[in-house]
Scaffold this motif. Structure first.
Motif, PDB file in Angstrom:
ATOM      1  N   HIS A   1       9.942   2.529   4.689  1.00  0.00           N
ATOM      2  CA  HIS A   1       8.713   2.745   3.919  1.00  0.00           C
ATOM      3  C   HIS A   1       7.858   3.843   4.559  1.00  0.00           C
ATOM      4  O   HIS A   1       7.291   4.690   3.859  1.00  0.00           O
ATOM      5  CB  HIS A   1       7.900   1.454   3.825  1.00  0.00           C
ATOM      6  CG  HIS A   1       8.328   0.539   2.746  1.00  0.00           C
ATOM      7  ND1 HIS A   1       9.322  -0.404   2.934  1.00  0.00           N
ATOM      8  CD2 HIS A   1       7.926   0.409   1.460  1.00  0.00           C
ATOM      9  CE1 HIS A   1       9.501  -1.074   1.813  1.00  0.00           C
ATOM     10  NE2 HIS A   1       8.666  -0.600   0.903  1.00  0.00           N
ATOM     11  N   PHE A   2       7.764   3.826   5.874  1.00  0.00           N
ATOM     12  CA  PHE A   2       6.980   4.849   6.563  1.00  0.00           C
ATOM     13  C   PHE A   2       7.596   6.230   6.353  1.00  0.00           C
ATOM     14  O   PHE A   2       6.883   7.204   6.090  1.00  0.00           O
ATOM     15  CB  PHE A   2       6.895   4.510   8.062  1.00  0.00           C
ATOM     16  CG  PHE A   2       6.207   5.563   8.876  1.00  0.00           C
ATOM     17  CD1 PHE A   2       4.858   5.813   8.702  1.00  0.00           C
ATOM     18  CD2 PHE A   2       6.905   6.292   9.825  1.00  0.00           C
ATOM     19  CE1 PHE A   2       4.220   6.785   9.452  1.00  0.00           C
ATOM     20  CE2 PHE A   2       6.273   7.259  10.580  1.00  0.00           C
ATOM     21  CZ  PHE A   2       4.926   7.505  10.392  1.00  0.00           C
ATOM     22  N   GLY A   3       8.911   6.336   6.464  1.00  0.00           N
ATOM     23  CA  GLY A   3       9.593   7.608   6.205  1.00  0.00           C
ATOM     24  C   GLY A   3       9.369   8.083   4.779  1.00  0.00           C
ATOM     25  O   GLY A   3       9.166   9.269   4.527  1.00  0.00           O
ATOM     26  N   ALA A   4       9.388   7.151   3.839  1.00  0.00           N
ATOM     27  CA  ALA A   4       9.162   7.504   2.435  1.00  0.00           C
ATOM     28  C   ALA A   4       7.734   8.004   2.214  1.00  0.00           C
ATOM     29  O   ALA A   4       7.512   8.950   1.462  1.00  0.00           O
ATOM     30  CB  ALA A   4       9.457   6.301   1.544  1.00  0.00           C
TER      31      ALA A   4
ATOM     32  N   TYR B   1       0.837  -1.200   0.000  1.00  0.00           N
ATOM     33  CA  TYR B   1       0.000   0.000   0.000  1.00  0.00           C
ATOM     34  C   TYR B   1       0.878   1.258   0.000  1.00  0.00           C
ATOM     35  O   TYR B   1       0.634   2.194  -0.759  1.00  0.00           O
ATOM     36  CB  TYR B   1      -0.922  -0.027   1.221  1.00  0.00           C
ATOM     37  CG  TYR B   1      -1.578   1.290   1.519  1.00  0.00           C
ATOM     38  CD1 TYR B   1      -2.721   1.699   0.819  1.00  0.00           C
ATOM     39  CD2 TYR B   1      -1.064   2.144   2.485  1.00  0.00           C
ATOM     40  CE1 TYR B   1      -3.323   2.900   1.092  1.00  0.00           C
ATOM     41  CE2 TYR B   1      -1.660   3.354   2.762  1.00  0.00           C
ATOM     42  CZ  TYR B   1      -2.780   3.734   2.061  1.00  0.00           C
ATOM     43  OH  TYR B   1      -3.378   4.930   2.325  1.00  0.00           O
ATOM     44  N   ILE B   2       1.896   1.273   0.851  1.00  0.00           N
ATOM     45  CA  ILE B   2       2.799   2.423   0.926  1.00  0.00           C
ATOM     46  C   ILE B   2       3.476   2.655  -0.423  1.00  0.00           C
ATOM     47  O   ILE B   2       3.562   3.790  -0.896  1.00  0.00           O
ATOM     48  CB  ILE B   2       3.852   2.226   2.038  1.00  0.00           C
ATOM     49  CG1 ILE B   2       3.197   2.283   3.412  1.00  0.00           C
ATOM     50  CG2 ILE B   2       4.953   3.278   1.943  1.00  0.00           C
ATOM     51  CD1 ILE B   2       4.125   1.898   4.551  1.00  0.00           C
TER      52      ILE B   2
ATOM     53  N   GLY C   1       4.125   6.039  -5.116  1.00  0.00           N
ATOM     54  CA  GLY C   1       4.141   6.184  -6.564  1.00  0.00           C
ATOM     55  C   GLY C   1       3.084   7.152  -7.053  1.00  0.00           C
ATOM     56  O   GLY C   1       3.352   8.012  -7.906  1.00  0.00           O
ATOM     57  N   LEU C   2       1.888   7.038  -6.504  1.00  0.00           N
ATOM     58  CA  LEU C   2       0.798   7.926  -6.889  1.00  0.00           C
ATOM     59  C   LEU C   2       1.102   9.374  -6.529  1.00  0.00           C
ATOM     60  O   LEU C   2       0.931  10.283  -7.348  1.00  0.00           O
ATOM     61  CB  LEU C   2      -0.499   7.466  -6.217  1.00  0.00           C
ATOM     62  CG  LEU C   2      -1.742   8.297  -6.486  1.00  0.00           C
ATOM     63  CD1 LEU C   2      -2.130   8.196  -7.958  1.00  0.00           C
ATOM     64  CD2 LEU C   2      -2.880   7.829  -5.599  1.00  0.00           C
TER      65      LEU C   2
END
Length: 188
Positions: free
Chosen positions: A86-89, A18-19, A24-25
């Protein structure tokens, strides 16, 4: 209870997918939007190569910054590194990349908008509301984590990811309402 989830939303593996899709979106929409409106908000038009360099630099710096902040707030340092990254991104895509693209790296402008709470135009208000919304949403999303850690939705960073996403969406909604929202007599 490891590996047994009531819904896909509770699965940390699904959360990482999901992340990645959300990043990407948001990246694609930010770069496209920046390219379309750059000549309206800046004295000079940025070329596509400049936009891509700012995107890569801003996204990387924001990811590392938010990963560091998450670790300072108690995210696992040596375990779940991928989840923290991933959370930081995600937070970088929601709240750091857009200001980099539209305000550049001008610290005076960042201070005016974020520290002094003084956005001047519609675009700065959008950056202000979505930036604060995603960060506050992530912070509020951390509340359930220590309460009962044997629940799947309390695994790091599932609730923070959904809190950040909800905060970003709420920021967009608040921005829309601040523009006049659903009023029929609204003029630009």
């Amino acid at each position: 209870m490891e590996g047994i989830y009531n819904t896909p939303l509770e699965d940390p593996e699904w959360t990482e997918i999901y992340i990645e899709w959300m990043i990407g979106l948001v990246l694609a929409s930010n770069v496209g939007f920046c390219w379309l409106v750059q000549n309206r908000h800046h004295n000079r038009k940025l070329h596509v190569a400049e936009i891509l360099v700012i995107t890569i630099l801003g996204f990387t710096v924001g990811t590392l910054l938010f990963q560091f902040i998450a670790i300072c707030f108690g995210a696992p340092l040596l375990t779940n590194v991928s989840r923290t990254l991933h959370f930081g991104a995600l937070l970088s895509a929601f709240s750091f990349l857009s200001p980099c693209l539209f305000m550049g790296f001008d610290t005076n402008q960042w201070i005016r908008v974020y520290a002094n709470h003084s956005p001047k135009n519609k675009l700065e208000r959008f950056l202000y509301y979505t930036g604060y919304g995603s960060v506050i949403g992530a912070w509020l999303g951390a509340i359930p984590i220590p309460l009962d850690s044997d629940r799947p939705y309390q695994v790091w960073p599932v609730s923070c990811v959904y809190g950040a996403t909800g905060g970003y969406i709420l920021g967009v909604f608040i921005w829309f309402i601040s523009l006049g929202g659903f009023r029929k007599d609204h003029k630009d």
